[in-house]
Write an enzyme that holds these catalytic residues in place. Sequence first.
Site, short mmCIF file in Angstrom:
data_model
loop_
_atom_site.label_atom_id
_atom_site.label_comp_id
_atom_site.label_asym_id
_atom_site.label_seq_id
_atom_site.Cartn_x
_atom_site.Cartn_y
_atom_site.Cartn_z
N LEU A 46 0.86 -1.18 0.00
CA LEU A 46 0.00 0.00 0.00
C LEU A 46 0.90 1.23 0.00
CD1 LEU A 46 -2.86 -0.70 2.60
CD2 LEU A 46 -3.15 -0.29 0.16
N ASP A 47 0.51 2.26 -0.75
CA ASP A 47 1.25 3.52 -0.72
C ASP A 47 1.32 4.04 0.71
OD1 ASP A 47 1.63 3.49 -3.45
OD2 ASP A 47 -0.12 4.75 -3.88
N PRO A 48 2.37 4.79 1.06
CA PRO A 48 2.51 5.28 2.44
C PRO A 48 1.29 6.01 2.98
CG PRO A 48 4.55 5.64 1.25
CD PRO A 48 3.55 5.12 0.24
#
Length: 303
Positions: A46-48
Site C-alpha cells: 500500500l502507498d505510504p
Amino acid sequence: MARKRKGRDISGWLVVDKPAGMTSTAVVNKVRWALGANKAGHAGTLDPEATGVLAIALGEATKTVPYITDALKAYVFTVRLGQATNTDDAEGEVIASSDLRPTDEQIKDALAPFLGDIMQVPPKFSAVKIDGQRAYKLARDGEDVELAARPLWVEELLMLDRPDPDHVLLEMTCGKGGYVRSIARDLGAALGCYGHVRELRRIWSGPFEAEDGITLEQVEALAKTPELDSYLRPLEEGLADLPELKCSPEGAQRLRNGNPGMVYPGEAEYGDEAWASFEGRAVAVGIYKSGELHPARVFARPE
C-alpha cells in the site's frame, strides 16, 4: 553456513488496518518485532498515505503470499478533479489544472471503459523497475520516465458519492498489479479535467477485510504478549481460493518429504492447483494428478 534467523517460529496471518503515513515495509517490521517472529512479509504494498488491509504473513504462511497477491482486492478512494500531480496523488506537485467539472452522469459514463481487461500505465512514482532501477528513484532525479502499459482486470468500478464538484468517491474491485493512482489520472484525462487520488483505502484483499484488522496502536500496545498472538489467523486462510484435498497419514508423510502423496477425491480436477490437508492443517500446495498431489510448496510446521 547460512545464519539462522532469530525469533519465534510462528506461522499464520496478521491482518493490519494500516494507518496513513507509514510504508508497508515499516508496518511489517513493526509486526515482526511485536510478535518476535523470525520471518514476515506482506501480501501487496500500500502507498505510504493509503490505509486499510495490509495482510502480513508470518513463518510458513509466507509460502501462501502469492495466492493473496493474485486474489481480487477492493479499494475505496477519493479522486480530486481539476488537478494533475506528478505523483498522481495528493503528495505530489500540481503540474496541470482545469476549471472544467464534469456532471455525475458524465463521470458514471466515463467509468465504463475501465471495466474488464484493460491496459494501465503505472504512475511514474512507483516501484516498477526500469533497467534494474525503481521508477520513483529515476523520477525523483528528474529523469523522464517512460513506463509500459500493463494488463489489469477490473471487476467493478462504482461511483459512491459526489460530495462536491471537486471530488468524487469511487470503489474499485480489481486483480493483481492495479494502481488506483493510474485510475484517477486516466479518469481525469478521459473527463478532460485532470485528476489525482486524494484519499485511498483498501477495504479487502482476498479473504481479509479491513474491518477485521488490528490497528498498529493495538499491535504496539500488545507487543510481546500472548494477547497479540490471539489475533493471528491460520496459515490456511491464505489458501482460501484453492480447492482443499484431504490426505491420509501416509499421504501427508510423503508430501512432507517432498514426494507426491495420495489425496482423497474433492473439488479439484486433473491438473488443478490445490492444497492438501491432514487433520485440518495444510501440508502442501501443488498440482493434482490421478489421485495424488504433486507438491510445489511444503509447509514445515511442528506437529
